[in-house]
Write a protein that holds these residues in place. Structure first.
Motif, PDB file in Angstrom:
ATOM      1  N   THR A  22       0.804  -1.122   0.021  1.00 60.07           N
ATOM      2  CA  THR A  22       0.125   0.261  -0.142  1.00 60.07           C
ATOM      3  C   THR A  22       0.801   1.369  -0.151  1.00 60.07           C
ATOM      4  OG1 THR A  22      -0.230  -0.056   2.298  1.00 60.07           O
ATOM      5  CG2 THR A  22      -2.008  -1.050   1.106  1.00 60.07           C
ATOM      6  N   ARG A  73      -7.491   6.554   1.722  1.00 56.91           N
ATOM      7  CA  ARG A  73      -7.810   5.139   2.202  1.00 56.91           C
ATOM      8  C   ARG A  73      -6.447   4.244   2.410  1.00 56.91           C
ATOM      9  NH1 ARG A  73     -13.020   2.600   0.766  1.00 56.91           N
ATOM     10  NH2 ARG A  73     -11.852   0.822   0.684  1.00 56.91           N
ATOM     11  N   LYS A  76      -4.742   4.654   5.527  1.00 55.77           N
ATOM     12  CA  LYS A  76      -5.375   4.128   6.627  1.00 55.77           C
ATOM     13  C   LYS A  76      -5.069   2.534   6.571  1.00 55.77           C
ATOM     14  CE  LYS A  76      -6.635   8.108   8.385  1.00 55.77           C
ATOM     15  NZ  LYS A  76      -6.008   8.532   9.714  1.00 55.77           N
ATOM     16  N   ASP A  77      -4.283   2.017   5.866  1.00 59.42           N
ATOM     17  CA  ASP A  77      -4.112   0.611   5.734  1.00 59.42           C
ATOM     18  C   ASP A  77      -5.332  -0.372   4.986  1.00 59.42           C
ATOM     19  OD1 ASP A  77      -1.387   0.688   6.332  1.00 59.42           O
ATOM     20  OD2 ASP A  77      -1.553   0.243   8.319  1.00 59.42           O
ATOM     21  N   ARG A  78      -5.953   0.507   4.176  1.00 60.44           N
ATOM     22  CA  ARG A  78      -7.018  -0.034   3.614  1.00 60.44           C
ATOM     23  C   ARG A  78      -6.749   0.005   1.919  1.00 60.44           C
ATOM     24  NH1 ARG A  78     -12.085   3.247   5.043  1.00 60.44           N
ATOM     25  NH2 ARG A  78     -13.135   1.492   4.025  1.00 60.44           N
ATOM     26  N   THR A 136      -8.608  -8.868   0.421  1.00 60.21           N
ATOM     27  CA  THR A 136      -9.096  -7.942   1.141  1.00 60.21           C
ATOM     28  C   THR A 136      -8.443  -7.869   2.624  1.00 60.21           C
ATOM     29  OG1 THR A 136     -10.363  -9.467   2.156  1.00 60.21           O
ATOM     30  CG2 THR A 136     -11.679  -8.185   0.420  1.00 60.21           C
ATOM     31  N   PRO A 137      -8.141  -6.700   3.310  1.00 58.89           N
ATOM     32  CA  PRO A 137      -7.581  -6.600   4.415  1.00 58.89           C
ATOM     33  C   PRO A 137      -8.048  -7.546   5.442  1.00 58.89           C
ATOM     34  CG  PRO A 137      -8.178  -4.397   3.568  1.00 58.89           C
ATOM     35  CD  PRO A 137      -8.854  -5.613   2.780  1.00 58.89           C
ATOM     36  N   GLU A 138      -9.098  -8.122   5.603  1.00 63.72           N
ATOM     37  CA  GLU A 138      -9.653  -8.940   6.474  1.00 63.72           C
ATOM     38  C   GLU A 138      -8.983 -10.314   6.541  1.00 63.72           C
ATOM     39  OE1 GLU A 138     -12.140  -7.566   4.523  1.00 63.72           O
ATOM     40  OE2 GLU A 138     -12.219  -5.959   5.804  1.00 63.72           O
ATOM     41  N   ALA A 142      -2.184  -5.818   4.482  1.00 63.53           N
ATOM     42  CA  ALA A 142      -2.231  -4.946   3.244  1.00 63.53           C
ATOM     43  C   ALA A 142      -0.723  -4.470   3.185  1.00 63.53           C
ATOM     44  CB  ALA A 142      -3.080  -3.555   3.731  1.00 63.53           C
TER      45      ALA A 142
END
Length: 144
Positions: A22, A73, A76-78, A136-138, A142
């Motif tokens: 990221t 975004r 914010k590590d998204r 996805t980050p989940e 990231a």
């Protein structure tokens, strides 16, 4: 004992998941935002028509805002929004073809707008592609 695999442990040991750096994507978004600011400023620096001023101001501002949103975004590590990056691609493509549609007032402005649009479209397309392909980050970290 459960027969379901622990996906978190499997995910950490696998080397084929799509982690996204990221930090690099954040710099990419910042570059696109700066190009948007150049598009906004260029008709005021170079000879231009009223239509070129309006076009470059609106398109450049929209590019700046979309790239800025993805920059935020990513900070914010998204993951970046693929839809917003795709909108930036469309705006870049419009900036690329707009000198053929709108009287710009000078060749320098037309060339600068077209080249800026091409760079915005290419960088934003890569941003959308990379974020679409990333997990996805989940499910994964990231930052690489």
């Amino acid at each position: 004992m459960s027969d379901t695999p622990n996906t978190e442990t499997d995910r950490d040991t696998r080397a084929d998941y799509n982690a996204l750096n990221t930090d690099a994507m954040q710099w990419l978004s910042a570059l696109v935002a700066l190009i948007g600011l150049y598009i906004v400023a260029s008709p005021f620096i170079l000879e231009s028509t009223n239509a070129a001023i309006w076009n470059d101001t609106l398109v450049g501002t929209a590019i700046f805002l979309t790239a800025g949103y993805n920059f935020y975004r990513l900070s914010k590590d998204r993951l970046a929004s693929v839809g917003v990056a795709s909108l930036a691609v469309l705006l870049g493509l419009w900036a690329l073809v707009s000198p053929a549609v709108i009287e710009m007032g000078s060749n320098e402005l037309a060339t600068g707008t077209a080249i800026s649009g091409l760079v915005v479209a290419a960088l934003s397309a890569y941003n959308a592609y990379a974020n679409r392909k990333a997990d996805t980050p989940e499910r994964t970290r990231a930052r690489a």
